[in-house]
Every structure is written in structure tokens, then in C-alpha cells.
Design a protein around this motif. Structure first.
Motif, short mmCIF file in Angstrom:
data_model
loop_
_atom_site.label_atom_id
_atom_site.label_comp_id
_atom_site.label_asym_id
_atom_site.label_seq_id
_atom_site.Cartn_x
_atom_site.Cartn_y
_atom_site.Cartn_z
N ILE A 44 0.83 -1.21 0.00
CA ILE A 44 0.00 0.00 0.00
C ILE A 44 0.87 1.26 0.00
O ILE A 44 0.58 2.24 -0.69
N HIS A 45 1.95 1.24 0.76
CA HIS A 45 2.86 2.39 0.78
C HIS A 45 3.53 2.61 -0.59
O HIS A 45 3.95 3.73 -0.89
N ALA A 46 3.59 1.56 -1.39
CA ALA A 46 4.25 1.65 -2.70
C ALA A 46 3.30 2.07 -3.82
O ALA A 46 3.73 2.19 -4.97
N ILE A 47 2.04 2.32 -3.50
CA ILE A 47 1.07 2.79 -4.50
C ILE A 47 1.08 4.32 -4.48
O ILE A 47 0.69 4.93 -3.48
N PRO A 48 1.49 4.97 -5.57
CA PRO A 48 1.61 6.43 -5.56
C PRO A 48 0.30 7.19 -5.70
O PRO A 48 0.14 8.26 -5.11
N ASP A 49 -0.64 6.67 -6.46
CA ASP A 49 -1.88 7.38 -6.72
C ASP A 49 -2.81 7.30 -5.51
O ASP A 49 -3.14 6.20 -5.05
N PRO A 50 -3.26 8.45 -4.95
CA PRO A 50 -4.12 8.44 -3.76
C PRO A 50 -5.41 7.65 -3.95
O PRO A 50 -5.92 7.04 -3.02
N ARG A 51 -5.97 7.69 -5.16
CA ARG A 51 -7.21 6.95 -5.45
C ARG A 51 -6.97 5.45 -5.34
O ARG A 51 -7.69 4.74 -4.62
N ASP A 52 -5.95 4.97 -6.05
CA ASP A 52 -5.65 3.54 -6.05
C ASP A 52 -5.22 3.07 -4.66
O ASP A 52 -5.55 1.97 -4.23
N LYS A 53 -4.49 3.93 -3.96
CA LYS A 53 -4.05 3.61 -2.60
C LYS A 53 -5.26 3.45 -1.68
O LYS A 53 -5.30 2.52 -0.85
N THR A 54 -6.23 4.33 -1.82
CA THR A 54 -7.43 4.26 -0.96
C THR A 54 -8.23 3.01 -1.23
O THR A 54 -8.77 2.39 -0.30
N VAL A 55 -8.32 2.60 -2.49
CA VAL A 55 -9.00 1.34 -2.81
C VAL A 55 -8.30 0.19 -2.10
O VAL A 55 -8.94 -0.66 -1.47
N PRO A 93 -21.45 9.30 -9.35
CA PRO A 93 -22.00 8.83 -8.06
C PRO A 93 -21.05 7.91 -7.32
O PRO A 93 -21.19 7.70 -6.11
N TYR A 94 -20.07 7.36 -8.06
CA TYR A 94 -19.14 6.41 -7.45
C TYR A 94 -18.05 7.13 -6.67
O TYR A 94 -17.60 8.21 -7.03
N LEU A 95 -17.61 6.49 -5.60
CA LEU A 95 -16.53 7.05 -4.80
C LEU A 95 -15.23 7.04 -5.59
O LEU A 95 -14.49 8.03 -5.61
N PHE A 96 -14.97 5.93 -6.27
CA PHE A 96 -13.74 5.80 -7.05
C PHE A 96 -14.06 5.89 -8.54
O PHE A 96 -14.71 5.00 -9.10
N THR A 97 -13.61 6.96 -9.16
CA THR A 97 -13.94 7.21 -10.55
C THR A 97 -12.71 7.10 -11.44
O THR A 97 -11.59 7.38 -11.01
N SER A 98 -12.96 6.72 -12.68
CA SER A 98 -11.88 6.65 -13.66
C SER A 98 -11.58 8.05 -14.18
O SER A 98 -12.31 9.01 -13.87
N ASN A 99 -10.56 8.18 -15.00
CA ASN A 99 -10.22 9.48 -15.58
C ASN A 99 -11.29 9.97 -16.55
O ASN A 99 -11.33 11.15 -16.88
N LEU A 100 -12.14 9.05 -16.99
CA LEU A 100 -13.23 9.41 -17.91
C LEU A 100 -14.53 9.70 -17.17
O LEU A 100 -15.53 10.05 -17.79
N GLY A 101 -14.51 9.54 -15.86
CA GLY A 101 -15.67 9.90 -15.06
C GLY A 101 -16.56 8.76 -14.63
O GLY A 101 -17.45 8.95 -13.81
N PHE A 114 -10.88 15.01 -1.04
CA PHE A 114 -10.43 16.39 -1.13
C PHE A 114 -9.85 16.69 -2.52
O PHE A 114 -10.08 17.77 -3.07
N ILE A 115 -9.15 15.73 -3.10
CA ILE A 115 -8.55 15.97 -4.42
C ILE A 115 -9.49 15.55 -5.55
O ILE A 115 -9.21 15.82 -6.71
N ASN A 116 -10.60 14.90 -5.20
CA ASN A 116 -11.54 14.43 -6.22
C ASN A 116 -12.86 15.19 -6.13
O ASN A 116 -13.90 14.70 -6.55
N VAL A 117 -12.79 16.39 -5.61
CA VAL A 117 -14.00 17.16 -5.30
C VAL A 117 -14.81 17.53 -6.54
O VAL A 117 -16.03 17.73 -6.45
N ASP A 118 -14.20 17.63 -7.70
CA ASP A 118 -14.90 18.07 -8.91
C ASP A 118 -15.62 16.94 -9.65
O ASP A 118 -16.25 17.18 -10.68
N SER A 119 -15.56 15.74 -9.16
CA SER A 119 -16.18 14.61 -9.85
C SER A 119 -17.70 14.66 -9.75
O SER A 119 -18.27 14.94 -8.68
N ASP A 120 -18.38 14.39 -10.86
CA ASP A 120 -19.84 14.34 -10.90
C ASP A 120 -20.36 12.91 -10.83
O ASP A 120 -21.57 12.68 -10.86
#
Length: 218
Positions: free
Chosen positions: A42-53, A118-126, A110-116
Motif C-alpha cells: 500500500i505504501h508503494a502505491i503512488p496514486d491516492p485513489r488507487d491507494k485508498t482502494v 455517483p461512485y466514490l472511485f472514478t476513472s479518468n473518464l468519469g 479532497f482531491i476528487n471534489v470536482d467529480s460528478d
């Protein structure tokens, strides 16, 4: 060759005794499936989204699809619960989370605040984040952390998203979690292992959970 009357006289399977002697072959738990390795990964996962999953997988024993199906409305950070949909058998479960998981989710939100979405974890395409993305990132992080080589093909040496479920289950058992609460949190299908006559109180499950879960050290 058996004659017709001899064949009709057979009332049981002649191979039954032989089959009873053949034990069911099940894969052993991966060698790398330890809490310490899960934390390193988990410490080796750089992306906050993937780390949280990955944190949710490690801290709840959820299946990957269940974690990726979490919607914003499923998260109650004030009370410390997450609703997991798409559980095996078609049900859903409200499971407890600890302060460390709450912190990780808040940081990601906090860093994903602009997502529209409904899912907590969204792809780059939304849309909803794909399972393949997390499988790939977990595999890469396991390699970076020295937990499991990226090119490893042997089951017992690989670390996949589902390995977190094994890690969680092993940790909770070692920490003394009551079996029926562990089954509830894991979301075991009622037709398989859940005792349908046991009612689980969420607050009781949370108290037991908080007494057993360990920190990752975020």
C-alpha cells in the motif's frame, strides 16, 4: 462388458469409494499474504485513489468489485461505516471502518471534489474505476515493494487484489475476532457460511472490529 441385467442391478456408483479417497485440491494461501506485506504494498502505491482502494480492501476484506461499487452515499465517515453493495449472493452489508481508513477517504475526496460521478472511485473518464486498473497497480506496487515479482506466475507467490481478503481474514482470526462477526464483515454468502439466524448489530461489529484491526501507518 456388463450384461443388461447386471447393469440394472447396480444401485450405487462403483467409483464412489475411489472418489472419497481423492482429496479436493485447493490452492494454498499465497506465501506473501501477510499484513506486513500488505502494508508495504500500500505504501508503494503512488496514486491516492488507487491507494485508498487498496486500504479498503485490506481493512475490510471486501472483494474488488464491492469496493469499486461504493457510491458517495454509501460512505458515512462521521459514524465510521461503509455500505458494500454487490456482495456475493446479491445482498449488501454495512461494515465498520477505522480512523485511518476514514482519513484516507477524506484525503482522496479532497482531491476528487470536482467529480460528478455517483461512485466514490472514478476513472479518468468519469465512470466507475475498472477492476483491471487496480489489478495492474497492485501488481506493480507488489513488485516495487519487493513483495512479489511483477512477472511472477505461480499462484502462491502472487499478490492480487483478492489477496487482501486473505490478509484481512488471517489478521482478524489471529486477533481473535468472533467468527460470526468476521463472516458478516467479509460478506460471506448466506447459502455458504453465514448463520441466517444470527442477527449482527452494527455497533457491536464495529466495537469488535476496532479491537482487532491494525494500522497501516499512513
Amino acid at each position: 462388458m456388463l450384461k443388461r441385467d447386471e447393469f440394472e442391478s447396480i444401485t450405487s456408483n462403483p467409483a464412489a469409494v475411489v472418489m472419497e479417497e481423492i482429496s479436493r485440491i485447493r490452492p494454498d494461501r499465497p506465501d506473501c499474504a501477510t499484513w506486513e506485506n500488505a502494508c508495504k504494498l500500500i505504501h508503494a502505491i503512488p496514486d491516492p485513489r488507487d491507494k485508498t482502494v487498496a486500504i479498503i480492501l485490506a481493512k475490510t476484506g471486501a472483494r474488488l468489485l464491492e469496493a469499486l461499487s461504493i457510491e458517495e452515499d454509501d460512505v458515512d465517515l462521521e459514524k465510521g461505516f461503509i455500505r458494500l453493495r454487490e456482495r456475493k449472493g446479491g445482498g449488501q452489508t454495512v461494515v465498520p471502518i477505522d480512523d485511518e481508513t476514514i482519513y484516507a477517504i477524506k484525503r482522496y475526496q479532497f482531491i476528487n471534489v470536482d467529480s460528478d460521478s455517483p461512485y466514490l472511485f472514478t476513472s479518468n473518464l468519469g465512470g466507475r474505476l475498472s477492476k483491471e486498473r487496480i489489478r495492474r497497480e497492485v501488481k506493480a506496487a507488489a513488485d516495487r515493494a519487493g513483495v512479489a515479482p511483477k512477472e511472477e506466475r505461480r499462484f502462491e507467490k502472487k499478490f492480487t487484489p483478492h489477496t487482501f481478503r486473505t490478509v484481512f481474514t488471517t489478521l482478524m482470526r489471529k486477533q481473535g475476532m468472533k467468527p460470526y462477526i468476521l463472516k458478516y464483515i467479509r460478506g460471506d454468502a448466506k447459502t455458504e457460511t453465514m448463520d441466517i439466524y444470527t442477527r449482527i448489530d452494527r455497533d457491536d461489529a464495529k466495537e469488535e472490529y476496532l479491537n482487532c484491526v491494525k494500522e497501516i501507518g499512513l
